[in-house]
Scaffold this motif. Structure first.
Motif: not given
Lengths: 286, 326
Positions: B176-181
């Motif tokens: 994802g783009t928030q905490k876990i790329t």
């Protein structure tokens, strides 16, 4: 001998020595292939996101074992806390006596297929593989486990449960019987508390068993109605209402009853009740 | 020809070795502290697999809520309300079904998906002509979890296959783009699949309020994923970006309303008697949160996922929204 708990698969009758608890792999007719000790930082390996719940009560770790006997199979989750306070807090929060279907002893209760127990700084859950497993089939195992746990510390004076920043210590009172004029309320500790400029009386008592606590709530409910309370609300574990312009509530959790009275509004009652409830989940304060 | 899934479960030693490997990787990447300080995870210099969306065209923004007492009938009713399984699954499809099989608990404790719900989803897909595999990466021994939860039996009886997580199935995968790329994830099954169906259960979660559709994708992750609990709402929003499912069947037959995500007592479980099927993860999870008595603002990842464009919280604004009884 130092044992790496991560690889600890003991032979028969071996011990988990480094955690202060000694459990063999055979207890009467019960056997487990292995005891698994997970220190606090690794509890997530078995309970994942739930681990932080036990950490807040000071869990040192989790001892897990799958026990089986001709009577059935039950998984043991034994949480060892830093102290008895933490263990009681977790027990009160999870094994809420009011939610459980039966209580065997003051600190043993459960539902079909699950048994909770508390002993000193240890809080245990036994969960059956089959939901219909009768709890009576596992009480022998519980007794054997408890016998091997460190001795339970003496129960604290219930008044210690009322030590809270909102409570004025000088207002602590004790009523042996007929507390607040209710025949149903005996051996009650109470104190005045202030939350967001709203004052109320907090009170608490510990009973000998789950049934006794339930009986207090039942009799209190009857008295509340007799005394002409209005706006009565009730659910499985609490009852309250308004009397002479003040709000009050009585709740129970396993062997404890606790309540709020003299609250000026329903909102204030809710605030105080929530604060006391959350406080009790954390156990008494020395 | 029918393919045989690898069935090697992770042994405890393998799990520990993987965890040790991850720890070494983390150390090489700048120390363990790098994760916790409001910084995005930087993927290590390895090839990163990207999982393509599985949503079927023209099926977005749909949801059907089915109420009744027979879980299998509710699945059929909810899917029928969406126009039938054939809209989502075609003959020859390779369908990966992801239930919540997180713990080795029996079904009545509500910590895992109801066997009757999973079984019916598998049965519908098999009947549609698909090859169906069911997978999850529980924190405990995977096969033990599938057996004790009743999900192994349900899968096999319905004509599906169990695909247990093995180390070889994991690859560094874009999340994802928030905490876990990026994270080690069950990439092989996800690359194998042409369709992905989530079958989460409705349960409380002591860290994020509710474990529903989006949180259920957590079971695709490997490694020391408990670290994600440090920023759980952002992590769940990332998971919602990671998987764009073909379909979600939210199981609200038995709801774990307290002491989740593990539970442990039948006293923590309430009958929900509801199944919701749809394609909007946010709308489904907002509904699931309501079932648990939670307002949307009490489950922060709902708003985060909505902001990221994963879906919408107000189900009345979905393109298709129905309620049926079965």
């Amino acid at each position: 001998m130092q044992v790496d708990p991560a690889y600890f698969v003991p032979p028969a009758n071996a011990e988990v020595a480094d955690v202060g608890v000694t459990l063999p792999t055979t207890l009467g007719v019960w056997q487990t292939p292995a005891l698994e000790w997970l220190p606090a930082e690794r509890m997530y390996e078995r309970i994942d996101g739930r681990a932080s719940f036990y950490e807040q009560f000071g869990a040192r770790g989790l001892l897990y074992a799958g026990w089986s006997s001709p009577a059935g199979a039950w998984d043991l989750y034994l949480y060892l806390m830093n102290d008895a306070t933490g263990a009681r807090g977790a027990f009160l929060a999870e094994a809420n006596g009011a939610n459980q279907h039966f209580s065997i002893k003051p600190n043993i209760c459960g539902t079909p297929g699950t048994l909770f127990f508390l002993h000193g700084a240890a809080y245990g859950q036994l969960i059956a593989t089959k939901p219909a497993a009768p709890p009576a089939s596992v009480t022998g195992l519980v007794a054997r486990i408890i016998a091997l746990l460190p001795a339970a510390v003496e129960e604290l004076d219930p008044s210690t449960y009322l030590r809270h920043p909102a409570v004025a210590p000088a207002t602590l009172e004790y009523a042996e019987a007929d507390a607040f004029g209710y025949q149903s309320l005996a051996r009650i500790y109470s104190a005045q508390a202030v939350l967001q400029e709203e004052s109320a009386t907090w009170f608490i008592a510990t009973l000998s068993n789950h049934a006794a606590a339930a009986d207090v709530v039942r009799r209190y409910t009857a008295e509340l109605r007799t005394f002409g309370a209005t706006d009565i609300f009730t659910n499985d574990y609490a009852v309250g209402g308004q009397m002479l312009g003040a709000w009050e509530v009585l709740a129970r959790t396993n062997t404890m009853i606790y309540g709020i009275r003299d609250a000026g509004s329903h909102t204030a009652l809710t605030q105080h009740w929530h604060a006391l409830h959350m406080h009790l989940q954390r156990g008494p304060t020395q | 020809m029918k393919e045989t899934p690898p069935s090697a479960a992770l042994t405890r030693r393998e799990l520990l070795l993987r965890a040790a490997g991850a720890a070494a990787l983390a150390a090489l990447s700048g120390g363990a502290g790098w994760f916790f300080h409001n910084r995005r995870l930087v993927p290590p210099s390895r090839t990163v697999t990207t999982i393509t969306p599985f949503l079927v065209p023209d099926t977005a923004s749909e949801m059907v809520i089915a109420r009744g007492t027979d879980g299998a009938a509710l699945v059929r009713a909810a899917v029928a309300g969406l126009g039938g399984i054939a809209r989502f699954v075609k003959p020859g499809d390779r369908v990966l079904v992801k239930p919540n099989c997180a713990f080795d608990r029996p079904p009545h404790l509500g910590a895992t998906t109801s066997p009757e719900v999973l079984g019916e989803v598998v049965r519908l897909c098999v009947a549609a002509g698909a090859l169906v595999r069911v997978t999850d990466n529980p924190i405990n021994d995977a096969e033990g979890c599938f057996v004790k939860s009743g999900l192994k039996d349900a899968t096999i009886k319905a004509g599906g296959e169990l695909w247990l997580p093995a180390p070889a199935l994991f690859r560094m995968t874009r999340i994802g783009t928030q905490k876990i790329t990026a994270w080690d994830a069950l990439a092989t099954p996800l690359v194998w699949a042409t369709k992905v169906i989530g079958v989460p259960t409705v349960k409380s979660h002591n860290l994020c309020g509710a474990s529903l559709t989006m949180k259920n994708w957590y079971g695709f992750l490997g490694n020391a994923r408990s670290r994600l609990h440090q920023s759980i709402h952002e992590a769940v929003a990332d998971l919602a970006q990671f998987i764009t499912p073909t379909l979600v069947v939210l199981d609200g037959m038995r709801m774990l309303v307290r002491n989740g995500p593990t539970g442990g007592s039948a006293a923590d479980v309430m009958p929900g008697n509801v199944v919701a099927a749809g394609t909007d993860q946010v709308a489904l999870d907002t509904f699931g949160a309501e079932l648990l008595g939670l307002a949307p603002h009490e489950v922060a990842y709902l708003g985060l996922a909505a902001q990221l464009g994963v879906g919408i919280m107000d189900r009345t604004k979905l393109r298709i929204m129905k309620e049926v009884r079965a």
